[in-house]
Design an enzyme around this catalytic site. Structure first.
Site, PDB file in Angstrom:
ATOM      1  N   SER A   1      11.046   4.470  -1.444  1.00 48.85           N
ATOM      2  CA  SER A   1      11.775   5.444  -2.238  1.00 48.85           C
ATOM      3  C   SER A   1      10.861   6.617  -2.560  1.00 48.85           C
ATOM      4  CB  SER A   1      12.260   4.803  -3.544  1.00 48.85           C
ATOM      5  OG  SER A   1      11.154   4.612  -4.409  1.00 48.85           O
ATOM      6  N   LYS A   2      11.359   7.525  -3.344  1.00 48.40           N
ATOM      7  CA  LYS A   2      10.588   8.736  -3.658  1.00 48.40           C
ATOM      8  C   LYS A   2       9.228   8.415  -4.292  1.00 48.40           C
ATOM      9  CE  LYS A   2      14.100  12.094  -3.422  1.00 48.40           C
ATOM     10  NZ  LYS A   2      15.355  11.303  -3.581  1.00 48.40           N
ATOM     11  N   ARG A   3       9.182   7.304  -4.996  1.00 43.08           N
ATOM     12  CA  ARG A   3       7.922   6.902  -5.615  1.00 43.08           C
ATOM     13  C   ARG A   3       6.794   6.777  -4.600  1.00 43.08           C
ATOM     14  NH1 ARG A   3      10.648   2.597  -7.000  1.00 43.08           N
ATOM     15  NH2 ARG A   3       9.095   1.260  -6.010  1.00 43.08           N
ATOM     16  N   HIS A   4       7.159   6.455  -3.364  1.00 45.14           N
ATOM     17  CA  HIS A   4       6.145   6.216  -2.348  1.00 45.14           C
ATOM     18  C   HIS A   4       5.681   7.488  -1.640  1.00 45.14           C
ATOM     19  CE1 HIS A   4       8.327   2.352  -2.757  1.00 45.14           C
ATOM     20  NE2 HIS A   4       7.108   1.880  -2.735  1.00 45.14           N
ATOM     21  N   GLY A   5       6.042   8.631  -2.196  1.00 48.47           N
ATOM     22  CA  GLY A   5       5.606   9.867  -1.566  1.00 48.47           C
ATOM     23  C   GLY A   5       6.631  10.355  -0.564  1.00 48.47           C
TER      24      GLY A   5
END
Length: 451
Positions: free
Chosen positions: A225-229
């Site tokens: 997800s976006k958390r992973h860059g």
RNA sequence: GGUCCCAUCGUCUAGUGGCCUAGGACACAGCCCUUUCAAGGCUGCGGCGCGGGUUCGAAUCCCGCUGGGACCGCCA
């Protein structure tokens, strides 16, 4: 005589109908890693079997779907080299290719189920009545036999109150009416499949073959997800990744050719690919490995192509690229060799080859003492006056000069490297000097008082 | 909570009963090459989640456990 027996899963490309697969993104965001991965495997299977790759836009969620996202998804696929044979932009015999334009089709089949008493109305919505006591199963090419009891299922909404179809109904209707015979998608859809199987059976339609793909997870083993860059393929383009490298890396997530090959082109991947070799276990997206594969592919590029691709990154650094001709730039990148894992790094690592200004900005020469300068001056004068402007010869000369003076080679090479490149790392410094030519070398050395 | 899926080095994977004292790649460490770095070459580090079976023999087959994940929306 042996009896010729062919398993149904092995019939394709033989006397079976043409392979038809599809990628069906919903335009509620850019093309992300998971989507690209799924699209890639579908594409590979289509190309492998001389089949048809269909692009269908699942835009039944009117709230979140936009035309702009649809366009970026198409652009992202084009960039990755995943061309489709039928789709919303180019049409085809089984259109339309946007779910929002297929509403009458869904209603037609909803009516049919209603008429046969298999579905009921609840307000404007149409809901499928799930029968009890059924075992719903299918043979997944990757995961094998999967079964589920119908008793564990709730009734299935077919048509929402606003008149649009739900995902589970729309995919079934679309896949059937578009002639899709291989449904290749993420493993997160496995639990939906029994419902869809039930729908196929109720509509009296033959089942397509299913192949679910392992999920791609972030470093923390959670769904990407976006958390992973970076999650959209476009971000990778902007960071200096090659589409063929991303392609190569994605192909290796959940699949391998079986031998030890890891670097391959799209054409080679098509030859090697087989759904039967797809793995079941979710894979973690590993940037380090992507970097390595990207580096390999950059190195595979011919110098002129590399120039073309690096140019935007040079410009981004504010370098005046136009000042040099293509031949000069190609030679500059040849000189750089395999250094740099992304186009962006290649641009950075080669900046001094295009412009001396950047060198001046990052190196002031103040670390050199007067006595050091004196020795270097002596060396540089002899060097720039050599008749043979050749890297090998200069290196040889430098070695003998250094040993004669009782200095280490390093102590003459490093100051030169700093003066000429403004960096502590570069290709062999005499190769750099040979590349620059006499005038440019003299001018750079003079600037730092080494001549 | 219910259902389903998965389980080999840190990561991606090879492996489908004996060729496995488990192979390759990335990462990491060391060495070689060497004017630095990258590349290349060599070496090393490091894994079959656990417990039961089945078998002459199990990473491979079966069962249980544990761990992870997905789905259970009138989202897709």
């Amino acid at each position: 005589m042996p009896i010729l027996k062919v398993k149904s899963s092995e019939r394709v490309g033989f006397m079976e109908e043409k392979v038809r697969v599809r990628f069906a993104p919903s335009p509620t965001g850019a093309l992300h890693i998971g989507g690209a991965h799924t699209a890639l495997f579908n594409w590979l299977w289509a190309r492998k079997n001389n089949g048809v790759f269909v692009l269908r836009i699942e835009d039944t969620d009117r709230e979140r779907s936009t035309k702009a996202f649809e366009e970026t998804i198409l652009k992202g696929m084009e960039w990755l080299g995943l061309d489709w044979d039928e789709g919303p932009d180019i049409g085809g015999p089984k259109g339309p290719y946007r779910q929002s334009e297929r509403n009458d089709i869904y209603h037609e089949y909803a009516e049919k189920l209603l008429k046969e008493g298999l579905a009921y109305r609840e307000g404007p919505a149409v809901i499928f009545k799930v029968p009890k006591g059924l075992t719903l199963g299918f043979d997944d090419i990757v995961y094998g036999r999967i079964e589920m009891e119908s008793d564990t299922l709730k009734d299935i909404v077919l048509i929402k109150s606003d008149g649009s179809p739900t995902y589970n109904f729309a995919v079934v209707v679309d896949d059937y009416t578009m002639g899709i015979n291989y449904v290749i998608r993420g493993e997160d859809h496995i639990s939906n499949t029994p419902k869809q199987v039930l729908l196929y059976q109720s509509l009296n339609w033959p089942l397509p073959r299913f192949a679910h793909l392992p999920m791609i997870l972030g470093k923390d083993k959670k769904k990407l997800s976006k958390r992973h860059g970076a999650t959209s393929v476009y971000e990778y383009r902007n960071m200096g990744y090659l589409p063929e490298a991303l392609f190569n890396y994605f192909a290796l997530l959940g699949w391998s050719p079986g031998d030890d090959r890891e670097i391959f082109t799209k054409e080679e991947a098509i030859k090697l690919f087989d759904l039967k070799r797809v793995t079941k276990r979710a894979a973690v997206f590993d940037m380090e490995k992507l970097n390595h594969i990207n580096q390999e592919h950059i190195y595979l590029l011919d110098p002129y192509k590399r120039v073309e691709l690096v140019t935007p990154f040079w410009k981004e650094l504010g370098l005046d690229v136009e000042r040099h001709d293509k031949e000069y730039l190609a030679k500059a990148l040849e000189l750089l060799g395999g250094r740099g894992q992304t186009l962006k790094e290649v641009a950075e690592y080669s900046d001094y080859l295009l412009d001396f200004e950047v060198v001046k900005e990052r190196y002031d020469g103040k670390d050199l003492t007067e006595s050091q300068k004196d020795i270097l001056k002596e060396f540089c004068r002899e060097l720039v006056n050599t008749d043979e402007w050749d890297a090998m010869k200069m290196a040889k000369f430098a070695k003998s000069w250094a040993s004669q003076k009782g200095v280490k080679m390093k102590d003459v090479a490093m100051p030169l490297r700093w003066a000429l490149t403004g960096r502590k790392v570069s290709p062999g410094i005499f190769e750099v000097i040979a590349f620059f030519g006499r005038e440019e070398t003299k001018s750079r050395l003079s600037y730092y008082g080494l001549l």
